[in-house]
Design a protein around this motif. Structure first.
Motif, PDB file in Angstrom:
ATOM      1  N   PHE A 174      -1.789  -2.955   5.380  1.00  0.00           N
ATOM      2  CA  PHE A 174      -1.359  -4.232   4.840  1.00  0.00           C
ATOM      3  C   PHE A 174      -1.465  -4.232   3.314  1.00  0.00           C
ATOM      4  CE2 PHE A 174      -2.063  -8.581   3.454  1.00  0.00           C
ATOM      5  CZ  PHE A 174      -0.914  -9.164   3.942  1.00  0.00           C
ATOM      6  N   ASN A 175      -2.572  -3.721   2.787  1.00  0.00           N
ATOM      7  CA  ASN A 175      -2.753  -3.690   1.335  1.00  0.00           C
ATOM      8  C   ASN A 175      -1.736  -2.781   0.662  1.00  0.00           C
ATOM      9  OD1 ASN A 175      -4.852  -5.546   1.120  1.00  0.00           O
ATOM     10  ND2 ASN A 175      -6.376  -4.010   1.642  1.00  0.00           N
ATOM     11  N   ILE A 176      -1.371  -1.684   1.304  1.00  0.00           N
ATOM     12  CA  ILE A 176      -0.341  -0.806   0.756  1.00  0.00           C
ATOM     13  C   ILE A 176       1.000  -1.540   0.715  1.00  0.00           C
ATOM     14  CG2 ILE A 176       1.038   1.266   1.210  1.00  0.00           C
ATOM     15  CD1 ILE A 176      -1.600   2.563   2.247  1.00  0.00           C
ATOM     16  N   LEU A 177       1.352  -2.225   1.811  1.00  0.00           N
ATOM     17  CA  LEU A 177       2.609  -2.982   1.841  1.00  0.00           C
ATOM     18  C   LEU A 177       2.607  -4.082   0.788  1.00  0.00           C
ATOM     19  CD1 LEU A 177       3.242  -3.312   5.687  1.00  0.00           C
ATOM     20  CD2 LEU A 177       4.526  -1.918   4.052  1.00  0.00           C
ATOM     21  N   ALA A 178       1.486  -4.783   0.652  1.00  0.00           N
ATOM     22  CA  ALA A 178       1.380  -5.850  -0.345  1.00  0.00           C
ATOM     23  C   ALA A 178       1.499  -5.273  -1.754  1.00  0.00           C
ATOM     24  CB  ALA A 178       0.064  -6.601  -0.178  1.00  0.00           C
ATOM     25  N   ALA A 179       0.872  -4.094  -1.996  1.00  0.00           N
ATOM     26  CA  ALA A 179       0.946  -3.459  -3.316  1.00  0.00           C
ATOM     27  C   ALA A 179       2.374  -3.045  -3.629  1.00  0.00           C
ATOM     28  CB  ALA A 179       0.012  -2.257  -3.371  1.00  0.00           C
ATOM     29  N   ILE A 180       3.084  -2.514  -2.642  1.00  0.00           N
ATOM     30  CA  ILE A 180       4.486  -2.129  -2.847  1.00  0.00           C
ATOM     31  C   ILE A 180       5.318  -3.368  -3.167  1.00  0.00           C
ATOM     32  CG2 ILE A 180       6.560  -1.247  -1.687  1.00  0.00           C
ATOM     33  CD1 ILE A 180       4.645   0.724  -0.204  1.00  0.00           C
ATOM     34  N   GLY A 181       5.082  -4.439  -2.438  1.00  0.00           N
ATOM     35  CA  GLY A 181       5.796  -5.687  -2.703  1.00  0.00           C
ATOM     36  C   GLY A 181       5.514  -6.209  -4.104  1.00  0.00           C
ATOM     37  N   GLU A 182       4.265  -6.148  -4.530  1.00  0.00           N
ATOM     38  CA  GLU A 182       3.891  -6.586  -5.872  1.00  0.00           C
ATOM     39  C   GLU A 182       4.548  -5.690  -6.917  1.00  0.00           C
ATOM     40  OE1 GLU A 182       2.290  -9.025  -8.641  1.00  0.00           O
ATOM     41  OE2 GLU A 182       2.185  -9.302  -6.469  1.00  0.00           O
ATOM     42  N   PHE A 183       4.586  -4.390  -6.677  1.00  0.00           N
ATOM     43  CA  PHE A 183       5.238  -3.436  -7.575  1.00  0.00           C
ATOM     44  C   PHE A 183       6.725  -3.778  -7.711  1.00  0.00           C
ATOM     45  CE2 PHE A 183       7.563   0.633  -8.016  1.00  0.00           C
ATOM     46  CZ  PHE A 183       7.134   0.991  -9.290  1.00  0.00           C
ATOM     47  N   GLU A 184       7.385  -4.039  -6.580  1.00  0.00           N
ATOM     48  CA  GLU A 184       8.809  -4.393  -6.606  1.00  0.00           C
ATOM     49  C   GLU A 184       9.026  -5.672  -7.403  1.00  0.00           C
ATOM     50  OE1 GLU A 184       9.789  -4.597  -2.453  1.00  0.00           O
ATOM     51  OE2 GLU A 184      10.376  -2.496  -2.384  1.00  0.00           O
ATOM     52  N   ARG A 185       8.151  -6.657  -7.202  1.00  0.00           N
ATOM     53  CA  ARG A 185       8.268  -7.913  -7.930  1.00  0.00           C
ATOM     54  C   ARG A 185       8.115  -7.671  -9.429  1.00  0.00           C
ATOM     55  NH1 ARG A 185       3.879 -11.625  -7.105  1.00  0.00           N
ATOM     56  NH2 ARG A 185       3.888 -12.449  -9.163  1.00  0.00           N
ATOM     57  N   GLY A 186       7.180  -6.791  -9.816  1.00  0.00           N
ATOM     58  CA  GLY A 186       6.982  -6.453 -11.226  1.00  0.00           C
ATOM     59  C   GLY A 186       8.211  -5.795 -11.829  1.00  0.00           C
TER      60      GLY A 186
END
Length: 187
Positions: free
Chosen positions: A104-116
């Motif tokens: 879950f944290n990996i998916l959330a980090a990827i999502g945050e990266f994409e948003r950035g």
């Protein structure tokens, strides 16, 4: 306690399949409303308020819960504050285990990266547009010659701000702002 949440976007869609998949939940909240944002989704808010320490929040797919990384981060913060785990059946996310939390944290980090990346690209695009002379915001309601005439009207005796506003089709406060902004530039 296992608390389920089911959502479809339109009244014509059915919740049956999601309800079947959430049958082992002790309580299921459901609604028919767009998933674009978590705002204006009363049953989701009720479910988030309902869950307690040690509960497991279950959805069939992550997009049934939210489609926004920001909304997901806010929901996860609420879960962490309440010590609630999340299970997403179709994606195999299960934060009751350390492996599920990692996934879950990996998916959330990827999502945050994409948003950035999106934010960075948007900023660069705005800067290029400004460099080319593009002006953001609403187009001016009055042309330069109309502003000059408005200033003359404003300074003329017997002409009220309300009459000026009505004449130019703008608000009284806009009359005062335009006068103030343009008289400062003239000084």
């Amino acid at each position: 306690m296992r608390v389920g949440y089911a959502r479809v976007s339109t009244a014509g869609q059915k919740l049956d399949l999601q309800r079947e998949r959430l049958a082992d939940c002790d309580r299921v909240f459901h609604e028919k409303v767009s998933g674009k944002s978590t705002r204006n989704r009363p049953e989701l808010q009720n479910a988030l308020d309902f869950v307690r320490d040690g509960d497991i929040f279950v959805v069939t797919k992550l997009d049934r819960l939210t489609r926004s990384v920001v909304d997901l981060a806010n929901i996860v913060q609420k879960f962490e504050a309440k010590n609630v785990d999340l299970v997403v059946l179709d994606q195999g996310i299960d934060t009751t285990s350390i492996y599920g939390r990692l996934q879950f944290n990996i998916l959330a980090a990827i999502g945050e990266f994409e948003r950035g990346i999106i934010r960075e690209r948007s900023y660069e695009g705005r800067m290029r547009a400004l460099a080319r002379g593009f002006k953001f915001g609403a187009k001016p309601k009055l042309a330069r010659n109309e502003i000059s005439q408005l200033i003359n009207d404003y300074e003329a005796p017997g002409c009220s701000k309300t009459e000026i506003a009505d004449h130019y089709g703008i608000s009284r406060s806009s009359v005062c702002r335009i006068y103030s902004e343009n008289c400062q530039h003239m000084s």
